[in-house]
Design a protein around this motif. Structure first.
Motif, short mmCIF file in Angstrom:
data_model
loop_
_atom_site.label_atom_id
_atom_site.label_comp_id
_atom_site.label_asym_id
_atom_site.label_seq_id
_atom_site.Cartn_x
_atom_site.Cartn_y
_atom_site.Cartn_z
N MET A 1 0.74 -1.21 0.05
CA MET A 1 -0.03 -0.01 0.04
C MET A 1 1.08 1.28 0.07
N GLU A 2 0.49 2.16 -0.76
CA GLU A 2 1.20 3.52 -0.90
C GLU A 2 0.32 4.71 -0.56
N LEU A 3 0.49 5.67 0.28
CA LEU A 3 -0.11 6.94 0.46
C LEU A 3 0.09 7.82 -0.54
N LYS A 4 -0.87 8.31 -1.36
CA LYS A 4 -0.44 9.64 -2.53
C LYS A 4 -1.31 10.72 -2.38
N PHE A 5 -0.83 11.88 -2.82
CA PHE A 5 -1.97 13.03 -2.91
C PHE A 5 -2.12 13.24 -4.41
N VAL A 6 -3.47 13.19 -4.72
CA VAL A 6 -3.66 13.34 -6.47
C VAL A 6 -4.82 14.29 -6.41
N GLN A 67 -17.96 14.97 -4.07
CA GLN A 67 -17.94 16.28 -3.47
C GLN A 67 -16.51 17.12 -3.04
N ALA A 68 -15.53 16.23 -3.24
CA ALA A 68 -14.30 16.99 -3.19
C ALA A 68 -14.04 17.94 -4.42
N ILE A 69 -14.44 17.37 -5.55
CA ILE A 69 -14.09 18.15 -6.75
C ILE A 69 -15.21 19.49 -6.46
N VAL A 70 -16.37 19.21 -6.00
CA VAL A 70 -17.60 20.15 -5.93
C VAL A 70 -16.96 21.21 -4.90
N ALA A 71 -16.21 20.83 -3.84
CA ALA A 71 -15.75 21.91 -2.85
C ALA A 71 -14.61 22.44 -3.30
N GLY A 72 -14.03 22.07 -4.64
CA GLY A 72 -12.79 22.76 -4.98
C GLY A 72 -11.41 22.44 -4.43
N LEU A 73 -11.47 21.36 -3.86
CA LEU A 73 -10.17 20.79 -3.57
C LEU A 73 -9.37 20.35 -4.70
N ASP A 74 -7.96 20.75 -4.60
CA ASP A 74 -7.03 20.51 -5.86
C ASP A 74 -6.32 19.04 -5.53
N GLU A 75 -6.28 18.80 -4.26
CA GLU A 75 -5.53 17.63 -3.92
C GLU A 75 -6.14 16.63 -2.71
N ILE A 76 -6.34 15.37 -2.66
CA ILE A 76 -6.71 14.61 -1.81
C ILE A 76 -5.95 13.35 -1.61
N ALA A 77 -5.79 12.75 -0.46
CA ALA A 77 -5.13 11.58 -0.06
C ALA A 77 -5.94 10.45 -0.51
N VAL A 78 -5.05 9.55 -1.20
CA VAL A 78 -5.74 8.15 -1.45
C VAL A 78 -4.63 6.92 -1.24
N LEU A 79 -5.26 5.91 -0.93
CA LEU A 79 -4.40 4.91 -0.50
C LEU A 79 -4.46 4.00 -1.71
N VAL A 80 -3.20 3.74 -2.49
CA VAL A 80 -3.01 2.85 -3.49
C VAL A 80 -2.94 1.28 -3.09
N VAL A 81 -3.55 0.45 -3.68
CA VAL A 81 -3.63 -1.13 -3.17
C VAL A 81 -3.63 -1.82 -4.34
N PRO A 82 -3.03 -3.12 -4.49
CA PRO A 82 -2.96 -4.16 -5.57
C PRO A 82 -4.41 -4.10 -6.18
N ARG A 83 -4.44 -4.13 -7.49
CA ARG A 83 -5.79 -4.50 -8.32
C ARG A 83 -5.95 -5.91 -8.06
#
Length: 558
Positions: A1-6, A67-83
């Motif tokens: 797992m890897e934490l990224k901001f996208v 809702q993050a897009i509606v709120a106008g956020l440019d970046e949010i945290a995501v946790l990347v997991v294997p498919r």
């Protein structure tokens, strides 16, 4: 797992997501408000695209991304997991099923945790997209008995009205009602209606009060805010009905017009006007009178009335007109609740005296005769076709029989039975069991006043008017205070180790009432010509029987 901001706009929806139905506008608005206030709390779960692209597919968190897009956020945290081999279909389904909304009890506990961390109710309301009023409602659960909270946490919630009633009661009151209504092992369902009904108290609202803060403080009225009531009205209330009505009565006395009277209301809440008075529905004249009264909700009502004209002239006419008006009536010294308490206290003292006080045999027999003259005693006579079905006392009579069923007893057994009959027959309580004047006579005769309980308690003293309460300070070091509540508290403290008996509770009967009762109860001598011979006896037999009875009565008396 890897934490990224996208950038949330770069994320792609998962075509295999389990939740396809659109969420409600209210739920979306709540999520949007939360994101605007504190951002995306939980990182989204994503996996890399299958075709080797640089993008990510959303596994969990489609609504958060939108809702993050509606709120106008440019970046949010995501946790990347294997498919996953199934494209994350099972993982999405399992997550959707296991997600459950917090029940109100857990939500309240979470809110209390935030408050402890210095969050204000306003900031919590903004973060959760709730009204401040809703947050205050949830915080009322802090007033609920822990055992009830445990039942509510299982999903068995009362409705809003029932919750309001429960939260308004003290924990001691809730504990007593919960003992009688808690669910059994066989039936775990809680009857919240029964719980709320057991805790329901009559409420007197501030919006119905004519008196102001000064009288409210004098009578010790503390207003409670009803957070469940509509926001556009004054929802303050008190459950101290006696204090509320006392303050209303005093306000009427202070604000009575020159030609005004204070009167009562009927059972249906209508005004009781003086005899021969005619109610005025239009514009009153200067010569008309004003009547003030309290309706069934405790509100001060005002009506106008007109007395019939008196034809006499001069001062005599004015005197006659004034005499027809009922004098202003202030609050009675002892309220109806106080009268009922006196009845209970008197009855307990009377029964205690009948059980323990020394009573001579002749007095005991006299009291038995007296008891059966009480207004609460009815006997199945059988002398005619009409029977008065009343209480029977066979258990006392049964003690006068021996083991073989013979009517045989000793003097002590008779005395015990006689005392038991008197205890069952004599009562000072209000209602159909009241014996009336005879109970007062009996109580005075055997010294039942010495068994009266201490009435210098908060419960009883709260039933007294201000003048009656202040007169109770006589012969004590307690001085009347500016506030009725303080005077009452001082008297309670003074009589904590002593004993106070209100004059209205004494057993001495009123001399006038006793005279009237004796006159009304006297048996008129029946002329021989008007007498009825129920057995068909002739005059000689009747005379003989009468003589034998009188002789036997004299012997018994001697």
């Amino acid at each position: 797992m890897e934490l990224k901001f996208v950038d949330p706009r770069s994320l792609k929806d998962n075509p295999d997501k389990a939740r396809r139905s659109k969420s409600s506008p209210q739920a979306d608005a709540l999520l949007l408000a939360t994101i605007k206030a504190i951002g995306v709390v939980e990182p989204l779960i994503v996996f890399a695209e299958a075709d080797g692209g640089n993008g990510f597919v959303i596994d969990q968190g489609h609504r958060r991304a939108k809702q993050a897009i509606v709120a106008g956020l440019d970046e949010i945290a995501v946790l990347v997991v294997p498919r996953a081999e199934d494209g994350g279909a099972m993982r999405s389904l399992a997550t959707s099923i296991t997600h459950e909304q917090l029940n109100p009890v857990d939500l309240w506990r979470a809110i209390e945790r935030l408050v402890a961390l210095n969050w204000t109710e306003e900031s919590i309301a903004i973060a959760l997209a709730q009204s401040v009023r809703q947050i205050k409602k949830l915080r009322l659960l802090a007033n609920v008995l822990p055992a009830m909270l445990d039942a509510m946490a299982k999903g068995d919630m009362p409705n809003e009205q029932q919750l309001r009633t429960i939260a308004a009661a003290s924990l001691d009151e809730q504990k007593e009602v919960w003992k009688a209504n808690k669910p059994s092992k066989g039936d775990p369902q809680v009857s919240w209606w029964s719980v709320a009904n057991g805790l329901t108290k009559r409420r007197m609202y501030a919006r119905d009060a004519s008196f102001g803060d000064e009288l409210a403080q004098a009578y010790g009225i503390a207003w409670v805010e009803d957070l469940f009531a509509p926001a556009d009205q004054d929802s303050r209330y008190t459950t101290d009905v006696e204090a509320f009505l006392g303050a209303q009565q005093e306000w009427m006395t202070q604000n009575l017009p020159k030609k005004g009277v204070i009167t009562e209301s009927t059972t249906y809440g209508e005004v009781k006007l003086p005899p021969k008075a005619e109610r005025v529905y239009g514009t009153p004249k200067k010569s008309d009178h004003t009547a003030m009264y309290l309706d069934r909700e405790g509100k001060v009502k005002t009506v106008h009335f007109r007395m019939p004209e008196v034809r006499k002239k001069g001062k005599a006419a004015d005197t006659a007109d004034d005499a027809a008006i009922v004098m202003p009536k202030s609050r009675p010294d002892v309220t109806r609740k106080g009268i009922e308490m006196i009845g209970d206290i008197r009855t307990d003292a009377l029964h205690e005296a009948l059980s323990r006080a020394p009573i001579e045999d002749d007095m005991l027999l006299a009291l038995l005769v007296l008891a059966f003259a009480g207004q609460n005693v009815r006997v199945d006579s059988g002398a005619g076709g009409d029977h008065a079905f009343g209480r029977r006392m066979p258990r006392h009579a049964a003690t006068l029989f021996d083991a073989e069923g013979k009517f045989a007893f000793d003097a002590e057994t008779l005395r015990i039975a006689a005392r038991g009959v008197l205890i069952d027959a004599l009562s000072c309580r209000e209602g159909m069991s009241k014996s009336g004047l005879v109970a007062l006579v009996a109580g005075e005769a055997i010294g039942a006043g010495g068994f009266l309980a201490n009435m210098g308690t908060e419960d009883f003293l709260s039933c007294l008017s201000r003048p009656a309460l202040e007169s109770s300070c006589a012969n004590t070091p307690v001085l009347p205070r500016a506030r009725v509540k303080d005077t009452r508290a001082a008297l309670v403290e003074h009589f904590k180790e002593g004993r106070f008996v209100h004059p209205a509770a004494l057993f001495a009967p009123d001399a006038t009432s006793l005279t009237e009762w004796l006159a009304k109860s006297a048996v008129a001598e029946v002329d021989d010509d008007d007498s009825v011979d129920p057995e068909g006896l002739d005059d000689e037999n009747q005379s003989s029987g009468k003589g034998e009875f009188e002789e036997g009565y004299r012997e018994a008396a001697e």
